[in-house]
Motif scaffolding. Sequence first.
Motif, PDB file in Angstrom:
ATOM      1  N   UNK A  71       0.855  -1.175   0.000  1.00 59.58           N
ATOM      2  CA  UNK A  71       0.000   0.000   0.000  1.00 59.58           C
ATOM      3  C   UNK A  71       0.892   1.227   0.000  1.00 59.58           C
ATOM      4  N   UNK A  72       0.647   2.130  -0.925  1.00 64.57           N
ATOM      5  CA  UNK A  72       1.428   3.358  -0.989  1.00 64.57           C
ATOM      6  C   UNK A  72       1.007   4.330   0.114  1.00 64.57           C
ATOM      7  N   UNK A  73      -0.131   4.097   0.657  1.00 66.90           N
ATOM      8  CA  UNK A  73      -0.623   4.935   1.742  1.00 66.90           C
ATOM      9  C   UNK A  73      -0.777   4.063   2.977  1.00 66.90           C
ATOM     10  N   UNK A  74      -1.345   4.613   4.009  1.00 64.90           N
ATOM     11  CA  UNK A  74      -1.573   3.822   5.211  1.00 64.90           C
ATOM     12  C   UNK A  74      -2.463   2.620   4.895  1.00 64.90           C
ATOM     13  N   UNK A  75      -2.360   1.598   5.716  1.00 66.86           N
ATOM     14  CA  UNK A  75      -3.197   0.426   5.550  1.00 66.86           C
ATOM     15  C   UNK A  75      -4.663   0.831   5.638  1.00 66.86           C
ATOM     16  N   UNK A  76      -5.491   0.392   4.686  1.00 65.55           N
ATOM     17  CA  UNK A  76      -6.915   0.705   4.764  1.00 65.55           C
ATOM     18  C   UNK A  76      -7.507   0.206   6.077  1.00 65.55           C
ATOM     19  N   UNK A  77      -8.505   0.918   6.581  1.00 65.19           N
ATOM     20  CA  UNK A  77      -9.074   0.524   7.868  1.00 65.19           C
ATOM     21  C   UNK A  77     -10.356  -0.285   7.736  1.00 65.19           C
ATOM     22  N   UNK A  78     -10.821  -0.522   6.512  1.00 57.51           N
ATOM     23  CA  UNK A  78     -11.994  -1.372   6.299  1.00 57.51           C
ATOM     24  C   UNK A  78     -11.700  -2.343   5.161  1.00 57.51           C
ATOM     25  N   UNK A  79     -12.470  -3.415   5.112  1.00 56.03           N
ATOM     26  CA  UNK A  79     -12.294  -4.378   4.023  1.00 56.03           C
ATOM     27  C   UNK A  79     -12.674  -3.745   2.688  1.00 56.03           C
ATOM     28  N   UNK A  80     -13.706  -2.925   2.680  1.00 51.54           N
ATOM     29  CA  UNK A  80     -14.086  -2.236   1.450  1.00 51.54           C
ATOM     30  C   UNK A  80     -12.957  -1.374   0.911  1.00 51.54           C
ATOM     31  N   UNK A  81     -12.307  -0.626   1.794  1.00 58.08           N
ATOM     32  CA  UNK A  81     -11.185   0.222   1.382  1.00 58.08           C
ATOM     33  C   UNK A  81     -10.014  -0.640   0.905  1.00 58.08           C
ATOM     34  N   UNK A  82      -9.778  -1.770   1.558  1.00 58.55           N
ATOM     35  CA  UNK A  82      -8.717  -2.687   1.128  1.00 58.55           C
ATOM     36  C   UNK A  82      -8.975  -3.146  -0.300  1.00 58.55           C
ATOM     37  N   UNK A  83     -10.194  -3.588  -0.576  1.00 56.98           N
ATOM     38  CA  UNK A  83     -10.522  -4.094  -1.908  1.00 56.98           C
ATOM     39  C   UNK A  83     -10.386  -2.993  -2.951  1.00 56.98           C
ATOM     40  N   UNK A  84     -10.850  -1.805  -2.633  1.00 58.29           N
ATOM     41  CA  UNK A  84     -10.768  -0.693  -3.582  1.00 58.29           C
ATOM     42  C   UNK A  84      -9.327  -0.279  -3.876  1.00 58.29           C
ATOM     43  N   UNK A  85      -8.404  -0.582  -2.977  1.00 55.90           N
ATOM     44  CA  UNK A  85      -6.993  -0.242  -3.178  1.00 55.90           C
ATOM     45  C   UNK A  85      -6.273  -1.254  -4.068  1.00 55.90           C
ATOM     46  N   UNK A  86      -6.935  -2.356  -4.411  1.00 57.69           N
ATOM     47  CA  UNK A  86      -6.311  -3.403  -5.216  1.00 57.69           C
ATOM     48  C   UNK A  86      -6.546  -3.152  -6.701  1.00 57.69           C
ATOM     49  N   UNK A  87      -5.839  -3.886  -7.537  1.00 52.70           N
ATOM     50  CA  UNK A  87      -5.983  -3.779  -8.987  1.00 52.70           C
ATOM     51  C   UNK A  87      -7.433  -4.046  -9.398  1.00 52.70           C
ATOM     52  N   UNK A  88      -7.908  -3.290 -10.364  1.00 56.25           N
ATOM     53  CA  UNK A  88      -9.315  -3.395 -10.816  1.00 56.25           C
ATOM     54  C   UNK A  88      -9.697  -4.818 -11.210  1.00 56.25           C
ATOM     55  N   UNK A  89      -8.786  -5.536 -11.860  1.00 58.19           N
ATOM     56  CA  UNK A  89      -9.127  -6.890 -12.315  1.00 58.19           C
ATOM     57  C   UNK A  89      -9.228  -7.890 -11.162  1.00 58.19           C
ATOM     58  N   UNK A  90      -8.656  -7.563 -10.018  1.00 56.23           N
ATOM     59  CA  UNK A  90      -8.685  -8.453  -8.854  1.00 56.23           C
ATOM     60  C   UNK A  90      -9.883  -8.154  -7.945  1.00 56.23           C
ATOM     61  N   UNK A  91     -10.384  -6.953  -8.002  1.00 58.00           N
ATOM     62  CA  UNK A  91     -11.465  -6.543  -7.109  1.00 58.00           C
ATOM     63  C   UNK A  91     -12.693  -7.453  -7.154  1.00 58.00           C
ATOM     64  N   UNK A  92     -13.180  -7.875  -8.340  1.00 55.17           N
ATOM     65  CA  UNK A  92     -14.351  -8.769  -8.351  1.00 55.17           C
ATOM     66  C   UNK A  92     -14.096 -10.083  -7.604  1.00 55.17           C
ATOM     67  N   UNK A  93     -12.878 -10.608  -7.707  1.00 55.72           N
ATOM     68  CA  UNK A  93     -12.549 -11.849  -6.994  1.00 55.72           C
ATOM     69  C   UNK A  93     -12.537 -11.625  -5.484  1.00 55.72           C
ATOM     70  N   UNK A  94     -11.984 -10.500  -5.067  1.00 55.55           N
ATOM     71  CA  UNK A  94     -11.971 -10.184  -3.632  1.00 55.55           C
ATOM     72  C   UNK A  94     -13.389  -9.986  -3.105  1.00 55.55           C
ATOM     73  N   UNK A  95     -14.243  -9.368  -3.910  1.00 51.94           N
ATOM     74  CA  UNK A  95     -15.655  -9.219  -3.504  1.00 51.94           C
ATOM     75  C   UNK A  95     -16.325 -10.589  -3.364  1.00 51.94           C
ATOM     76  N   UNK A  96     -15.982 -11.522  -4.249  1.00 53.19           N
ATOM     77  CA  UNK A  96     -16.546 -12.872  -4.148  1.00 53.19           C
ATOM     78  C   UNK A  96     -16.130 -13.538  -2.844  1.00 53.19           C
TER      79      UNK A  96
END
Length: 134
Positions: free
Chosen positions: A19-44
């Motif tokens: 993470x280029x910034x501080x660690x996200x404090x929610x799972x939603x923020x964590x997922x949004x910080x990941x690559x766009x192509x990986x986000x749907x898998x993380x949501x699953x």
Amino acid sequence: MWQCPKCGREFKNQDQNHFCIETPDTIGAYIEAQAKEVQPLLHQVRDTLRTALPDAEERISWRMPTYWRGHNIIHFAAFKKHIGVYPGENAMIYFAGRLTEYKTSKGAIQFPYDRQLPLDLIAEIAKWCYESLC
């Protein structure tokens, strides 16, 4: 050494996932910080764990999305080529026969991005972790 062009931090590995910034404090923020192509898998994975563990609290622990109910139940995280799921050593022993097609270690399973996620298995492991530790 590799230096991230965004944040300037130096890492031993080329293109180190971080993470280029501080660690996200929610799972939603964590997922949004990941690559766009990986986000749907993380949501699953997240949706699967929410369904399997309806009484668990979502939080970030060890810089990873975590499900917690009096203790850490299970974690997951995105990496360059896989999603890591961290159910702990006892779950790895219990489910060893069903994990032979995946790369595993003492307390972790790697689910490669180029294969369909075994969501039913992930749910079963999460429920087992919750029930065996409560």
